[in-house]
Motif scaffolding. Structure first.
Motif, PDB file in Angstrom:
ATOM      1  N   VAL A  44       0.840  -1.204   0.000  1.00 34.14           N
ATOM      2  CA  VAL A  44       0.000   0.000   0.000  1.00 34.14           C
ATOM      3  C   VAL A  44       0.871   1.248   0.000  1.00 34.14           C
ATOM      4  O   VAL A  44       0.558   2.236  -0.682  1.00 34.14           O
ATOM      5  CB  VAL A  44      -0.943  -0.011   1.212  1.00 34.14           C
ATOM      6  N   TYR A  45       1.966   1.227   0.753  1.00 33.26           N
ATOM      7  CA  TYR A  45       2.882   2.374   0.771  1.00 33.26           C
ATOM      8  C   TYR A  45       3.395   2.657  -0.643  1.00 33.26           C
ATOM      9  O   TYR A  45       3.425   3.803  -1.098  1.00 33.26           O
ATOM     10  CB  TYR A  45       4.051   2.093   1.705  1.00 33.26           C
ATOM     11  N   MET A  64       3.047   6.032  -5.604  1.00 33.87           N
ATOM     12  CA  MET A  64       2.757   6.151  -7.033  1.00 33.87           C
ATOM     13  C   MET A  64       1.640   7.155  -7.289  1.00 33.87           C
ATOM     14  O   MET A  64       1.552   7.733  -8.376  1.00 33.87           O
ATOM     15  CB  MET A  64       2.371   4.785  -7.593  1.00 33.87           C
ATOM     16  N   PHE A  65       0.775   7.353  -6.296  1.00 33.72           N
ATOM     17  CA  PHE A  65      -0.319   8.320  -6.419  1.00 33.72           C
ATOM     18  C   PHE A  65       0.110   9.708  -5.966  1.00 33.72           C
ATOM     19  O   PHE A  65      -0.734  10.576  -5.726  1.00 33.72           O
ATOM     20  CB  PHE A  65      -1.519   7.868  -5.579  1.00 33.72           C
ATOM     21  N   ASN A  66       1.432   9.928  -5.836  1.00 30.46           N
ATOM     22  CA  ASN A  66       1.978  11.235  -5.461  1.00 30.46           C
ATOM     23  C   ASN A  66       1.504  11.687  -4.084  1.00 30.46           C
ATOM     24  O   ASN A  66       1.050  12.819  -3.896  1.00 30.46           O
ATOM     25  CB  ASN A  66       1.619  12.285  -6.522  1.00 30.46           C
ATOM     26  N   MET A 118       1.694  10.477   4.500  1.00 30.54           N
ATOM     27  CA  MET A 118       0.383  10.061   3.999  1.00 30.54           C
ATOM     28  C   MET A 118       0.417   8.596   3.568  1.00 30.54           C
ATOM     29  O   MET A 118      -0.519   7.828   3.831  1.00 30.54           O
ATOM     30  CB  MET A 118      -0.007  10.951   2.816  1.00 30.54           C
ATOM     31  N   ALA A 119       1.523   8.196   2.924  1.00 27.46           N
ATOM     32  CA  ALA A 119       1.658   6.823   2.456  1.00 27.46           C
ATOM     33  C   ALA A 119       1.776   5.843   3.619  1.00 27.46           C
ATOM     34  O   ALA A 119       1.255   4.727   3.562  1.00 27.46           O
ATOM     35  CB  ALA A 119       2.876   6.705   1.539  1.00 27.46           C
ATOM     36  N   VAL A 120       2.474   6.255   4.684  1.00 21.54           N
ATOM     37  CA  VAL A 120       2.608   5.384   5.858  1.00 21.54           C
ATOM     38  C   VAL A 120       1.246   5.162   6.507  1.00 21.54           C
ATOM     39  O   VAL A 120       0.896   4.031   6.897  1.00 21.54           O
ATOM     40  CB  VAL A 120       3.598   5.988   6.869  1.00 21.54           C
ATOM     41  N   SER A 174      -5.272   2.008   0.134  1.00 21.99           N
ATOM     42  CA  SER A 174      -5.368   0.871   1.048  1.00 21.99           C
ATOM     43  C   SER A 174      -6.168  -0.286   0.467  1.00 21.99           C
ATOM     44  O   SER A 174      -6.026  -1.429   0.929  1.00 21.99           O
ATOM     45  CB  SER A 174      -5.994   1.311   2.380  1.00 21.99           C
ATOM     46  N   ILE A 175      -7.010  -0.036  -0.539  1.00 18.12           N
ATOM     47  CA  ILE A 175      -7.768  -1.151  -1.121  1.00 18.12           C
ATOM     48  C   ILE A 175      -7.383  -1.438  -2.567  1.00 18.12           C
ATOM     49  O   ILE A 175      -7.884  -2.402  -3.155  1.00 18.12           O
ATOM     50  CB  ILE A 175      -9.288  -0.920  -1.031  1.00 18.12           C
ATOM     51  N   VAL A 176      -6.477  -0.628  -3.150  1.00 14.53           N
ATOM     52  CA  VAL A 176      -5.996  -0.956  -4.497  1.00 14.53           C
ATOM     53  C   VAL A 176      -5.344  -2.324  -4.487  1.00 14.53           C
ATOM     54  O   VAL A 176      -5.441  -3.092  -5.456  1.00 14.53           O
ATOM     55  CB  VAL A 176      -5.004   0.125  -4.981  1.00 14.53           C
TER      56      VAL A 176
END
Length: 428
Positions: free
Chosen positions: A298-299, A304-306, A311-313, A370-372
């Protein structure tokens, strides 16, 4: 063509005293910038309406995947604008900044001049959307993804390199403004070919088993169109049918192109999507490994979504809990994969709502990454592979499974949003 936004401003003119054309231009600029970040139609419309209320005008907007047509009304006059983007994109950094700007504008917007508003929007537009390590983030995301699918260290290593190369190629094509589908096709081809070559070298030097070649599927999963796919379901739930259907068509087109190219490359280099070699882990060991693998996956997708690293953590921690729950439900209970995906997405939505209250980040920046990792890319590919080989029954089975999971993911987020977001709950 670029819009000369600064032609609609006066350095000393307060925003409340501007003419309708100038107010309309500012509202439209905020809306098109929000749309460029990849958020859904409801959030774009809400932001435009918030700006309009402060400026004393009324706004009605029709929003698609890459275009907005809207009309603003004030004192018996109206102005209509049509704005469009060259391509769909995702930028969570800019989205967070825009949401903060709109919230601040509601409180202090009436003190600003038209020039000050455009200056702030200029600064937000310059926010970085191109991390130098985005290709490596895609590699780690796919490497973690392939472990969650059942792969081992060999598959993970090959995926790390192959997906990084494929993502790098895709990013280069984006910077050169090559059309999105060409970028998807080229990056998938590079990923699959890279995996095949890396695996051939490992097989020649270390005599690894042929069954490890199945991991090539994971190397192409960085092209999964998670954002448009998930937001399409949320838009349809809010009866934003134009935006929802356009996003769904866009997502399905990318999936079809990616799976067809992957199938063609597999035919050329004789790769087969067989079942992964068993890892021989106990249920407890598997669960404990799924948590960090989901977090890393997910991180990587979030970067990849900038998104910002923080935010990624946060998205990674939410995804680690939700995705591990989904996988454990499938393994330890009789719950079908589609129903387990619903509970996983619902959990992600609830956790994101709790986290969003103290983090201040846009909810979509947490929920979608988180759900991708739950999107059934493997199932879609296996469906196309089997159908391409005319084993229609097997292909239909994979396709039905994929569609059920894909439909339950936005449904889980939808229910969580209904329960936790009072604004989203109502039609007005």
């Amino acid at each position: 063509m670029n819009i000369p936004w600064h032609d609609f401003e006066d350095e000393d003119q307060n925003i409340l005293h501007a003419d309708l054309q100038t107010k309309t231009a500012i509202i439209g600029r905020v809306g098109i910038m929000m749309l460029a970040c990849g958020t859904g139609a409801w959030r774009v419309r809400e932001s435009m309406n918030s700006m309009a209320r402060v400026m004393g005008v009324r706004c009605s907007a029709d929003i698609g995947l890459v275009s907005i047509e809207f009309t603003c009304y004030e004192n018996g006059h109206s102005t209509t604008q049509a704005l469009s983007l060259p391509a769909a994109g995702i930028n969570m950094i800019q989205l967070s900044e825009l949401e903060n700007f709109v919230a601040a504008f509601q409180a202090d917007g009436h003190f600003l001049t038209t020039k000050q508003v455009n200056q702030v929007l200029d600064e937000i537009k310059q926010k970085s959307n191109n991390y130098s390590n985005i290709a490596l983030a895609a590699g780690f995301a796919c490497s973690a993804f392939v472990f969650l699918l059942g792969g081992g260290l060999i598959e993970m290593f090959c995926c790390l390199i192959a997906a990084s190369l494929g993502s790098y190629v895709r990013k280069i094509m984006e910077t050169k403004h090559i059309t999105a589908l060409a970028g998807v096709a080229a990056s998938v081809a590079v990923s699959c070919l890279s995996y095949a070559m890396i695996f051939a070298v490992l097989k020649m030097i270390f005599q690894v088993a042929s069954g490890h070649e199945a991991g090539y599927i994971g190397a192409m999963l960085f092209v999964i169109p998670g954002f448009p796919f998930i937001t399409s379901g949320l838009d349809i739930a809010k009866t934003d049918m134009r935006s929802g259907l356009e996003r769904l068509a866009y997502a399905l087109t990318i999936i079809v192109v990616a799976t067809l190219v992957g199938w063609l490359v597999a035919l050329l280099v004789h790769l087969k999507p067989e079942s992964f070699i068993a890892l021989h882990l106990t249920p407890l060991e598997l669960m404990l490994l799924r948590l960090p693998a989901s977090l890393v996956g997910v991180y990587g997708f979030s970067m990849m979504f900038n998104s910002t690293p923080r935010m990624a953590v946060i998205a990674g921690m939410v995804g680690a809990i939700a995705n591990t729950l989904r996988l454990e439900l499938v393994d330890l209970t009789a719950i079908p994969a589609g129903a387990a995906a619903f509970f996983g997405a619902f959990t992600a939505g609830i956790l994101a709502s709790l986290v969003q209250k103290w983090s201040g980040y846009p909810r979509i920046a947490i929920t979608v990454p988180s759900i991708v990792i739950m999107v059934p890319g493997l199932y879609f590919y296996r469906a196309v592979y089997e159908i391409g080989n005319l084993t229609l029954q097997d292909g239909a089975n994979w396709l039905v499974k994929a569609c059920l999971i894909a439909m339950f993911l936005p449904l889980g987020l939808m229910l969580a949003r209904l329960l936790t977001d009072s604004k989203w709950r109502y039609t007005n």
